[in-house]
Design a protein around this motif. Sequence first.
Motif, PDB file in Angstrom:
ATOM      1  N   LEU A   1     -30.397 -65.653  71.017  1.00  0.00           N
ATOM      2  CA  LEU A   1     -31.296 -64.611  71.484  1.00  0.00           C
ATOM      3  C   LEU A   1     -32.135 -65.163  72.617  1.00  0.00           C
ATOM      4  O   LEU A   1     -32.705 -66.258  72.500  1.00  0.00           O
ATOM      5  N   ASN A   2     -32.221 -64.448  73.728  1.00  0.00           N
ATOM      6  CA  ASN A   2     -33.019 -64.865  74.870  1.00  0.00           C
ATOM      7  C   ASN A   2     -34.448 -64.349  74.747  1.00  0.00           C
ATOM      8  O   ASN A   2     -34.745 -63.472  73.938  1.00  0.00           O
ATOM      9  N   ALA A   3     -35.332 -64.887  75.569  1.00  0.00           N
ATOM     10  CA  ALA A   3     -36.731 -64.494  75.512  1.00  0.00           C
ATOM     11  C   ALA A   3     -36.934 -63.027  75.846  1.00  0.00           C
ATOM     12  O   ALA A   3     -37.915 -62.420  75.408  1.00  0.00           O
ATOM     13  N   ASP A   4     -36.030 -62.427  76.626  1.00  0.00           N
ATOM     14  CA  ASP A   4     -36.146 -61.010  76.956  1.00  0.00           C
ATOM     15  C   ASP A   4     -35.417 -60.129  75.939  1.00  0.00           C
ATOM     16  O   ASP A   4     -35.172 -58.957  76.202  1.00  0.00           O
ATOM     17  N   LYS A   5     -35.078 -60.707  74.780  1.00  0.00           N
ATOM     18  CA  LYS A   5     -34.451 -60.008  73.650  1.00  0.00           C
ATOM     19  C   LYS A   5     -32.959 -59.760  73.832  1.00  0.00           C
ATOM     20  O   LYS A   5     -32.303 -59.240  72.919  1.00  0.00           O
ATOM     21  N   THR A   6     -32.404 -60.078  74.989  1.00  0.00           N
ATOM     22  CA  THR A   6     -30.963 -59.924  75.150  1.00  0.00           C
ATOM     23  C   THR A   6     -30.237 -60.981  74.318  1.00  0.00           C
ATOM     24  O   THR A   6     -30.808 -61.986  73.908  1.00  0.00           O
ATOM     25  N   VAL A   7     -28.956 -60.734  74.089  1.00  0.00           N
ATOM     26  CA  VAL A   7     -28.130 -61.604  73.260  1.00  0.00           C
ATOM     27  C   VAL A   7     -27.026 -62.179  74.137  1.00  0.00           C
ATOM     28  O   VAL A   7     -26.370 -61.443  74.871  1.00  0.00           O
ATOM     29  N   THR A   8     -26.821 -63.491  74.074  1.00  0.00           N
ATOM     30  CA  THR A   8     -25.745 -64.121  74.836  1.00  0.00           C
ATOM     31  C   THR A   8     -24.757 -64.757  73.873  1.00  0.00           C
ATOM     32  O   THR A   8     -25.144 -65.448  72.924  1.00  0.00           O
ATOM     33  N   VAL A   9     -23.480 -64.508  74.106  1.00  0.00           N
ATOM     34  CA  VAL A   9     -22.408 -65.130  73.351  1.00  0.00           C
ATOM     35  C   VAL A   9     -21.503 -65.851  74.343  1.00  0.00           C
ATOM     36  O   VAL A   9     -21.222 -65.340  75.426  1.00  0.00           O
ATOM     37  N   ALA A  10     -21.088 -67.065  73.986  1.00  0.00           N
ATOM     38  CA  ALA A  10     -20.260 -67.868  74.893  1.00  0.00           C
ATOM     39  C   ALA A  10     -19.216 -68.608  74.081  1.00  0.00           C
ATOM     40  O   ALA A  10     -19.386 -68.859  72.886  1.00  0.00           O
TER      41      ALA A  10
ATOM     42  N   ALA B   1     -26.777 -65.756  64.963  1.00  0.00           N
ATOM     43  CA  ALA B   1     -28.155 -65.928  65.417  1.00  0.00           C
ATOM     44  C   ALA B   1     -29.006 -64.860  64.740  1.00  0.00           C
ATOM     45  O   ALA B   1     -28.500 -63.809  64.332  1.00  0.00           O
ATOM     46  N   VAL B   2     -30.311 -65.120  64.609  1.00  0.00           N
ATOM     47  CA  VAL B   2     -31.236 -64.199  63.957  1.00  0.00           C
ATOM     48  C   VAL B   2     -32.415 -63.978  64.886  1.00  0.00           C
ATOM     49  O   VAL B   2     -32.989 -64.947  65.413  1.00  0.00           O
ATOM     50  N   ASP B   3     -32.797 -62.705  65.108  1.00  0.00           N
ATOM     51  CA  ASP B   3     -33.920 -62.434  65.992  1.00  0.00           C
ATOM     52  C   ASP B   3     -35.245 -62.453  65.233  1.00  0.00           C
ATOM     53  O   ASP B   3     -35.275 -62.677  64.013  1.00  0.00           O
TER      54      ASP B   3
END
Length: 852
Positions: free
Chosen positions: A644-653, A566-568
Amino acid sequence: MRYGIRLCCAWHAALQLAIVLTPLCFSVPIAAKSTAAAPEAVLLTHSINPSFEPNQGQFHAAVKYAANRHPYQAYLRSDAIALSLFRANHGDAPGQAKERAAPATVAIQLVGANPEAHVIAEQQTPERSNYFFGAKPEGWITDVPHFAAVTFVEAYPGIDLRHYAKNGKLEYDFVAKAGANLKAIRLRVVGAERTEIDAAGDLLIHAGGQVLKHRRPLAMQEARKSGAILGARYEKTGADEFQLAIDGYDASQPLIIDPIIDFGTVYGGGVAALTGAVDARGDVYLSGATTWPGFPTVNPFDGSHPDEHIGALPVPVAFVTKIDPLGQHVRYSTFIGGEGGAVVRAIRVDDDGNVYLAGQAGNGLPTTPGVFLGGDAAPPVPAIYFSYGSFDRADQSLAFVLKLQPSGSALGYSTYVAQVDQVNALAIDAAGAAHIAGATKTASLPTSAGTLQAARVAEVGKFSGYLAKLNASGSEVQYGTYFGGAGGDTVVSALALGADGSAHLTGYTTSTALPLEQAFQSAKRGGEDAFVAKFTPDAHALVYSSYLGGSDTNCMNGADFGTAIAVDDDGYAYVAGRTYSALYFPVSSGTRGSPYGFVDVFVSKVAPLDGALVRSVLLGGNDADSVSCGAGLGTGERPTAIWLNADKTVTVAGLGATPNIEIVQFAFPLANPVATNGSGFAITLNPTSLVPVFSTVFPGTTGAAANRFGDIYLFGAINGGFLRKPETALPIFPGALSIADPGGKVAYLARILRPTAHLTLSTESDTATAGQAFDLKADLAGIYEAGEIEFLEGDAVLGRTPIAEGATSASFRVTGAALGFHRYTARFVSPLLPHGLRSGTRYLTLVAPECD
């Protein structure tokens, strides 16, 4: 603590007794309590309820209606019910050719019934089905309605046959009018290996290595004084023939007989939800491949004539199903395929609701005029087929990209791209151009002059990665390039786009000659190394490219695989994958230097301009992921998605240590989890430190996606027994598509409330004066959609304040509060969050006003 002895004169008499008995105010301040909302997981759906669609040419001509939903594949006439099952395939020894699974067809014939009985469809549902089968548009069938029930009127004289779904199972009723002859109802089973009636009175049908259960019927005659329920049972009258016996039947009164079809452990055909997406409105899309739409290869109504509609091979059909945000309605299901089969490997949805699919296909896929490579120009390739529980990647199949309009009933475009071996990734840029990536052993990729690798570098028989870009209409390949090195295989597993359209790739390679640029790791360290690469927007050059891996000579020779990227907004790339060389994998200073287990997840952050490794961490369990050496690449924790989430956190699943087992308890580090048993995982990370702020395991996960608000959507397959056990049961969203108690293995879709969302409640101070106004202030973090905030005292709602999308706070003025101790809370609610996000409790003391 001091007591409220000094009172305003007007209140003195009324509260004099209270002065003696009860403390009225407190001077010790009580701090506001604000707690993070515990992430909430709900099943939006599992094993979506069957509905019934009329045959408008998508099925064999003998079919009147079909209930085409996993695990049910029922094809209906007034004189027969056909059930299509897939045989269990337990073969496939190493080096042995795969045996193609043949469908098992079972027909329950209603002997002597009227084959042309009038049919009435009832209770139309919101769902529509669309069928783009074959290359000729005149054969495409769209906007097919669905119904909750179908009745065949006078299937037998005086007896109607009504089909419907109840509690997630397929049922049918014989509705007998007064005076009807029940002995006319006779059932004959065709296509079974054997039949029997068990001790419970259920009719068991053995076919395809599975067991289909026809539960003991229920008979109801409401006019009887002795009670509505009558004894009913099956009686065998011949070889595979049965009739219904009813105890105490009053022929002068109407009667309802209710058999139930229970697939139990039967897997209804082949289906794989391989990928998914969520659009800006929160609608969820599941996609992959299925064999459901194919009518059985043997005509089920007489058990002898070959079916001429599909052919002998169980070739898969690509599908996409759109479900509303609350899991209450299927909006549409669209099927795409041809005689060579088709499988979706990647899906994306744009802001307008257009759906883009990329995958692999044989010949005969529907293509549209004016596209880059229409069906007539495509070379002949092998068919894709369903075997051993999965859809085979046919070597040198055709890559395709397809744009589906928001209704699901029209193609924006559909084109083949090239003859390749793997299509693994898809991305859509701001202009609507589609980028695909994967791996191929062919030299047929449409490359462009000036691109990084216009010709294959890898030797014959070796994989080379590739990257290609289509224009927004699908009429032109704007660029195509290989990406690989000599002396080994290179596979691109994942693709993400920067804001300028630059493609970022990850995957794995065995080549020691991968093209490098500004590499933070300039040499391959293990048998397989992951890699990360960023192209210029025109794909003519690399901005950076580097190996990413470790070495472990004790086992697997240091195998590392990049599986998601993913790219922010600032251009930083986040690469996720799995490592078998965790002991020597490059990790950042200050993180632990030893692995959690034999196989770990890695997440690495790469700088946008110079490709520097900004941060790299390992995550994982230390128990069940400690697989034995040589266990193969199918084991171990494997990320399938990162975003990348709207609050800038990163989720991996992704998948846990044992993806083929539904319930696993392994030592995965959990942080505020929604479940503690499962073979999948989801982790949300701080974007700077990559430290988990939330992590959970979850049962059966095969894929994941997120909406723009940060909710996590997980989909996969799960053993229905997991949902029945109190210790592992998950809440089911009210009104979800199925709330039945499932048996066997079922597909599911679940949503996890955004794990970083917070709602806090505060006041200006810890005390206020009784009778005077004061403000409650609610502050939001991690909430981005519009909704409203409820302000509560106890369970009583004091008032509601609307809050706009993106707003971070709201206030409510309290007036007339009485003396004493008060507890206030706030709750944010929205269409996507109807349960609400609740704040911690704010304690406030109301004191008496000062006397003049």
